[in-house]
Design a protein around this motif. Sequence first.
Motif, short mmCIF file in Angstrom:
data_model
loop_
_atom_site.label_atom_id
_atom_site.label_comp_id
_atom_site.label_asym_id
_atom_site.label_seq_id
_atom_site.Cartn_x
_atom_site.Cartn_y
_atom_site.Cartn_z
N GLY A 1 0.80 -1.22 0.00
CA GLY A 1 0.00 0.00 0.00
C GLY A 1 0.83 1.26 0.00
O GLY A 1 0.27 2.37 0.10
N GLY A 2 2.15 1.10 -0.07
CA GLY A 2 3.03 2.26 -0.09
C GLY A 2 3.04 3.05 1.20
O GLY A 2 3.38 4.23 1.22
N GLY A 3 2.67 2.40 2.28
CA GLY A 3 2.62 3.10 3.57
C GLY A 3 1.37 3.93 3.75
O GLY A 3 1.26 4.68 4.72
N ALA A 4 0.42 3.79 2.84
CA ALA A 4 -0.85 4.53 2.94
C ALA A 4 -1.98 3.62 2.50
O ALA A 4 -2.56 3.80 1.42
CB ALA A 4 -0.80 5.80 2.08
N PRO A 5 -2.33 2.59 3.30
CA PRO A 5 -3.36 1.62 2.90
C PRO A 5 -4.74 2.23 2.80
O PRO A 5 -5.05 3.23 3.46
CB PRO A 5 -3.30 0.58 4.02
CG PRO A 5 -2.75 1.32 5.20
CD PRO A 5 -1.79 2.32 4.63
N GLY A 6 -5.59 1.63 1.96
CA GLY A 6 -6.96 2.08 1.81
C GLY A 6 -7.83 1.61 2.97
O GLY A 6 -7.38 0.88 3.84
N PRO A 7 -9.10 2.00 2.98
CA PRO A 7 -10.00 1.69 4.10
C PRO A 7 -10.13 0.20 4.40
O PRO A 7 -10.10 -0.20 5.56
CB PRO A 7 -11.33 2.28 3.65
CG PRO A 7 -10.97 3.34 2.66
CD PRO A 7 -9.75 2.85 1.96
N VAL A 8 -10.29 -0.62 3.35
CA VAL A 8 -10.42 -2.06 3.58
C VAL A 8 -9.11 -2.66 4.06
O VAL A 8 -9.08 -3.49 4.98
CB VAL A 8 -10.89 -2.77 2.29
CG1 VAL A 8 -10.94 -4.28 2.50
CG2 VAL A 8 -12.26 -2.24 1.86
N ALA A 9 -8.01 -2.23 3.46
CA ALA A 9 -6.69 -2.72 3.87
C ALA A 9 -6.40 -2.33 5.31
O ALA A 9 -5.78 -3.11 6.05
CB ALA A 9 -5.61 -2.17 2.95
N ILE A 10 -6.85 -1.17 5.74
CA ILE A 10 -6.65 -0.74 7.12
C ILE A 10 -7.29 -1.73 8.09
O ILE A 10 -6.69 -2.12 9.09
CB ILE A 10 -7.21 0.69 7.34
CG1 ILE A 10 -6.25 1.71 6.72
CG2 ILE A 10 -7.41 0.98 8.83
CD1 ILE A 10 -6.75 3.15 6.82
N LEU A 11 -8.52 -2.14 7.77
CA LEU A 11 -9.20 -3.09 8.64
C LEU A 11 -8.46 -4.43 8.69
O LEU A 11 -8.32 -5.03 9.77
CB LEU A 11 -10.64 -3.30 8.16
CG LEU A 11 -11.57 -2.09 8.23
CD1 LEU A 11 -12.94 -2.43 7.68
CD2 LEU A 11 -11.68 -1.57 9.66
N ALA A 12 -7.99 -4.89 7.54
CA ALA A 12 -7.25 -6.15 7.50
C ALA A 12 -5.95 -6.05 8.31
O ALA A 12 -5.59 -6.97 9.05
CB ALA A 12 -6.95 -6.53 6.06
N LEU A 13 -5.27 -4.92 8.18
CA LEU A 13 -4.01 -4.73 8.90
C LEU A 13 -4.25 -4.62 10.41
O LEU A 13 -3.46 -5.14 11.21
CB LEU A 13 -3.29 -3.50 8.38
CG LEU A 13 -2.73 -3.60 6.96
CD1 LEU A 13 -2.15 -2.27 6.50
CD2 LEU A 13 -1.67 -4.69 6.88
N ILE A 14 -5.32 -3.95 10.80
CA ILE A 14 -5.65 -3.86 12.23
C ILE A 14 -5.90 -5.25 12.80
O ILE A 14 -5.39 -5.60 13.88
CB ILE A 14 -6.88 -2.96 12.46
CG1 ILE A 14 -6.53 -1.49 12.19
CG2 ILE A 14 -7.41 -3.12 13.88
CD1 ILE A 14 -7.72 -0.55 12.23
N GLY A 15 -6.67 -6.08 12.07
CA GLY A 15 -6.94 -7.43 12.54
C GLY A 15 -5.69 -8.27 12.67
O GLY A 15 -5.47 -8.94 13.68
N ALA A 16 -4.82 -8.22 11.65
CA ALA A 16 -3.59 -9.01 11.67
C ALA A 16 -2.63 -8.54 12.75
O ALA A 16 -2.07 -9.34 13.51
CB ALA A 16 -2.91 -8.96 10.30
N GLY A 17 -2.46 -7.21 12.84
CA GLY A 17 -1.53 -6.66 13.81
C GLY A 17 -1.95 -6.92 15.25
O GLY A 17 -1.13 -7.28 16.10
N SER A 18 -3.23 -6.75 15.53
CA SER A 18 -3.71 -6.95 16.90
C SER A 18 -3.69 -8.43 17.29
O SER A 18 -3.38 -8.77 18.44
CB SER A 18 -5.11 -6.37 17.07
OG SER A 18 -6.02 -6.95 16.16
N CYS A 19 -3.99 -9.32 16.35
CA CYS A 19 -3.92 -10.75 16.64
C CYS A 19 -2.47 -11.16 16.95
O CYS A 19 -2.22 -11.95 17.87
CB CYS A 19 -4.46 -11.55 15.46
SG CYS A 19 -4.58 -13.33 15.76
N ALA A 20 -1.53 -10.61 16.19
CA ALA A 20 -0.11 -10.89 16.44
C ALA A 20 0.29 -10.44 17.84
O ALA A 20 0.99 -11.15 18.58
CB ALA A 20 0.76 -10.20 15.40
N MET A 21 -0.17 -9.25 18.24
CA MET A 21 0.17 -8.74 19.56
C MET A 21 -0.51 -9.55 20.66
O MET A 21 0.03 -9.71 21.76
CB MET A 21 -0.22 -7.27 19.67
CG MET A 21 0.67 -6.33 18.85
SD MET A 21 2.41 -6.37 19.35
CE MET A 21 3.12 -7.44 18.08
N GLY A 22 -1.71 -10.08 20.40
CA GLY A 22 -2.37 -10.93 21.37
C GLY A 22 -1.57 -12.20 21.61
O GLY A 22 -1.39 -12.64 22.76
#
Length: 214
Positions: free
Chosen positions: A100-121
Amino acid sequence: MLLTLAAGATDAIAFLGLGGVFTANMSGNLILFALAGREDWVLHALRSGLACAGFYAGLLIGFTMPGRHEGNVLWPLAVIRLLWADLALQSAFLAGWALGGGAPGPVAILALIGAGSCAMGMQAAAARRVNLAGITATFVTGTLTSLFETSASGWSTDNRCRAAIVVALVLGALCASLLLRFAPPWADAVAPVCTLLALFVVNLHVWGFGPQNR
């Protein structure tokens, strides 16, 4: 310390680049979720809620991961498996972020939030299963409280470790925020690199090369 560096970095990326949420600090997300008077509250609540759900999914995976009684005494096989899974999700996050070039779109943001938070869990569960001096590797409020609680009796080894953890969280966030400013596509590289290094150190101990095994 390496895992806490990773947590600080992912929280910085999430807050600055994914709509003002956290992937490691769930108490912050709960507060953000409840700020009903803010502009675009529904969108922010969705993102904060998704982060909480992802984190709790990671905790569930972490606490049910088999291998509790296998491997090194300090680092059970379950913890190593968790860190590999954590690294896989962080690498996927980095790939999505970079594409995303460091600027993901709205849907990509949701996917990244899910992946990142699951990793931190999963990372939080791994740290809890090691249970070293009450130290966590995602949020440090409890670590900071323990540090001040016990500092009156002197600076023990545990206190020095707790202080190092607090500093590591800040340094991780600082490194990621600087990369976000000067090299946005690679801003999230801090987290997977730190986790990979942590796995390297853990495996040294598991296979008998750590200081405690000499």
